[in-house]
Enzyme design. Structure first.
Site, PDB file in Angstrom:
ATOM      1  N   ASP A  37       2.870 -13.283 -34.090  1.00  0.00           N
ATOM      2  CA  ASP A  37       1.407 -13.174 -34.061  1.00  0.00           C
ATOM      3  C   ASP A  37       0.992 -11.880 -34.744  1.00  0.00           C
ATOM      4  O   ASP A  37       1.840 -11.062 -35.135  1.00  0.00           O
ATOM      5  CB  ASP A  37       0.881 -13.194 -32.620  1.00  0.00           C
ATOM      6  CG  ASP A  37      -0.492 -13.852 -32.507  1.00  0.00           C
ATOM      7  OD1 ASP A  37      -1.271 -13.752 -33.475  1.00  0.00           O
ATOM      8  OD2 ASP A  37      -0.781 -14.451 -31.468  1.00  0.00           O
ATOM      9  N   ASP A  65       1.750 -11.765 -40.943  1.00  0.00           N
ATOM     10  CA  ASP A  65       0.615 -12.584 -41.361  1.00  0.00           C
ATOM     11  C   ASP A  65       1.137 -13.897 -41.920  1.00  0.00           C
ATOM     12  O   ASP A  65       1.651 -13.948 -43.038  1.00  0.00           O
ATOM     13  CB  ASP A  65      -0.192 -11.828 -42.423  1.00  0.00           C
ATOM     14  CG  ASP A  65      -1.427 -12.598 -42.870  1.00  0.00           C
ATOM     15  OD1 ASP A  65      -1.688 -13.691 -42.311  1.00  0.00           O
ATOM     16  OD2 ASP A  65      -2.120 -12.112 -43.790  1.00  0.00           O
ATOM     17  N   TYR A 157     -12.187 -26.421 -39.619  1.00  0.00           N
ATOM     18  CA  TYR A 157     -11.153 -26.350 -38.574  1.00  0.00           C
ATOM     19  C   TYR A 157     -10.654 -27.750 -38.226  1.00  0.00           C
ATOM     20  O   TYR A 157      -9.445 -28.006 -38.179  1.00  0.00           O
ATOM     21  CB  TYR A 157     -11.741 -25.667 -37.343  1.00  0.00           C
ATOM     22  CG  TYR A 157     -10.819 -25.552 -36.155  1.00  0.00           C
ATOM     23  CD1 TYR A 157     -10.035 -24.412 -35.961  1.00  0.00           C
ATOM     24  CD2 TYR A 157     -10.748 -26.576 -35.207  1.00  0.00           C
ATOM     25  CE1 TYR A 157      -9.197 -24.306 -34.860  1.00  0.00           C
ATOM     26  CE2 TYR A 157      -9.917 -26.473 -34.100  1.00  0.00           C
ATOM     27  CZ  TYR A 157      -9.146 -25.333 -33.931  1.00  0.00           C
ATOM     28  OH  TYR A 157      -8.319 -25.231 -32.833  1.00  0.00           O
ATOM     29  N   LYS A 161      -6.884 -29.496 -38.674  1.00  0.00           N
ATOM     30  CA  LYS A 161      -6.132 -30.042 -37.546  1.00  0.00           C
ATOM     31  C   LYS A 161      -5.791 -31.519 -37.775  1.00  0.00           C
ATOM     32  O   LYS A 161      -4.720 -31.983 -37.359  1.00  0.00           O
ATOM     33  CB  LYS A 161      -6.928 -29.872 -36.253  1.00  0.00           C
ATOM     34  CG  LYS A 161      -7.057 -28.420 -35.796  1.00  0.00           C
ATOM     35  CD  LYS A 161      -5.705 -27.790 -35.516  1.00  0.00           C
ATOM     36  CE  LYS A 161      -5.828 -26.420 -34.875  1.00  0.00           C
ATOM     37  NZ  LYS A 161      -4.508 -25.806 -34.591  1.00  0.00           N
ATOM     38  N   THR A 192      -8.797 -19.882 -22.689  1.00  0.00           N
ATOM     39  CA  THR A 192      -7.956 -18.886 -23.346  1.00  0.00           C
ATOM     40  C   THR A 192      -8.718 -17.569 -23.447  1.00  0.00           C
ATOM     41  O   THR A 192      -9.945 -17.539 -23.259  1.00  0.00           O
ATOM     42  CB  THR A 192      -7.566 -19.349 -24.756  1.00  0.00           C
ATOM     43  OG1 THR A 192      -8.756 -19.399 -25.576  1.00  0.00           O
ATOM     44  CG2 THR A 192      -6.904 -20.723 -24.729  1.00  0.00           C
TER      45      THR A 192
END
Length: 256
Positions: A37, A65, A157, A161, A192
């Site tokens: 991460d 990255d 997004y 996905k 989250t």
């Protein structure tokens, strides 16, 4: 029973909610885990918390990255150098971009696709030789319910996905002969740190989110990240040995 005893896993997006929950569950079930991460500081905090919670855990932190193609090679090489093998890849890293498709430019498309789709493809490519050698290699790609139920305002997004689901099935078809299973998990509304921060900016608390009744799904609540981590663990291990090219909806029964 420890489902991943003696096995090694790479988990991207390891400092986030689902990634860190999966990492803890994997460690509890005997896996050695490479956490990937950015930035490095929250990644180190998550790793420290994991070591405190699971004292026997073997964890490698890799801050890089994943938008850079070469990072995928570096992640796999570092994992093999530390642990000597690789059995599971969990592609979970992701970024969000908000706005209508009619306004989307090359810069935001590049941002979304480089992390939410291409990083999955590149990391899978680099991991496959080791996964094939494993004898029980497994890739779990974390997508979203919105891959099949897109919405306004997050089209980039959702499109990325959807690409993850298509790639998952194709890769499963291609890798079946090599003994590597490839599946996807589609989380629904999941609590989250990202969502907690957004709620706090709006003057709400994490407990407010936990207490609210939502119309998003049949269970009318947010999922805890660990509730998404359990299906990821299952797909990673031998209990799912006859499961490949599948998409598992972990969404409390999302309303369409």
């Amino acid at each position: 029973m420890k489902r991943l005893e003696g096995r090694t896993a790479i988990i991207t997006g390891g400092a986030g909610g689902i990634g860190s929950a999966a990492a803890r569950l994997f460690c509890e079930h005997g896996a050695r885990v490479a956490l990937v991460d950015l930035p490095a500081s929250p990644l180190a905090e998550v790793a420290a918390a994991l070591r405190a919670a699971v004292p026997q855990a073997e964890i490698l932190e890799i801050a890089c990255d994943l938008a850079d193609e070469i990072a995928s090679t570096q992640v796999v090489e570092a994992t093999l150098a530390r642990f000597g093998a690789l059995d599971v890849l969990v592609n979970n890293a992701g970024v969000r971009v908000y706005g209508p498709l009619g306004d989307a430019g090359a810069d935001t498309w590049h941002t979304i696709l480089s992390i939410n789709l291409l990083a999955y493809a590149f990391l899978a490519r680099e991991a496959l030789p080791a996964l094939r050698r494993s004898g029980h290699g497994s890739i779990v790609n974390v997508a979203s319910t919105h891959a099949v139920n897109p919405r306004t305002g997050m089209g980039q997004y959702d499109a990325a996905k959807a690409g993850v689901l298509s790639m998952t099935r194709t890769l499963a078809f291609e890798e079946a002969a090599h003994g590597v299973r490839v599946n996807a998990v589609c989380p629904g509304l999941t609590l989250t740190p990202f969502h907690v921060r957004r709620a706090q900016q709006a003057g709400r608390t994490e407990q407010d989110l936990r207490d609210e009744r939502v119309d998003h799904n049949l269970q009318r609540r947010w999922a805890d990240a660990r509730e998404v981590a359990w299906p990821i663990l299952w797909l990673a291990g031998d209990e799912a040995s006859f499961v490949t090219a599948s998409t598992l909806m972990v969404d409390g029964g999302t309303r369409t």
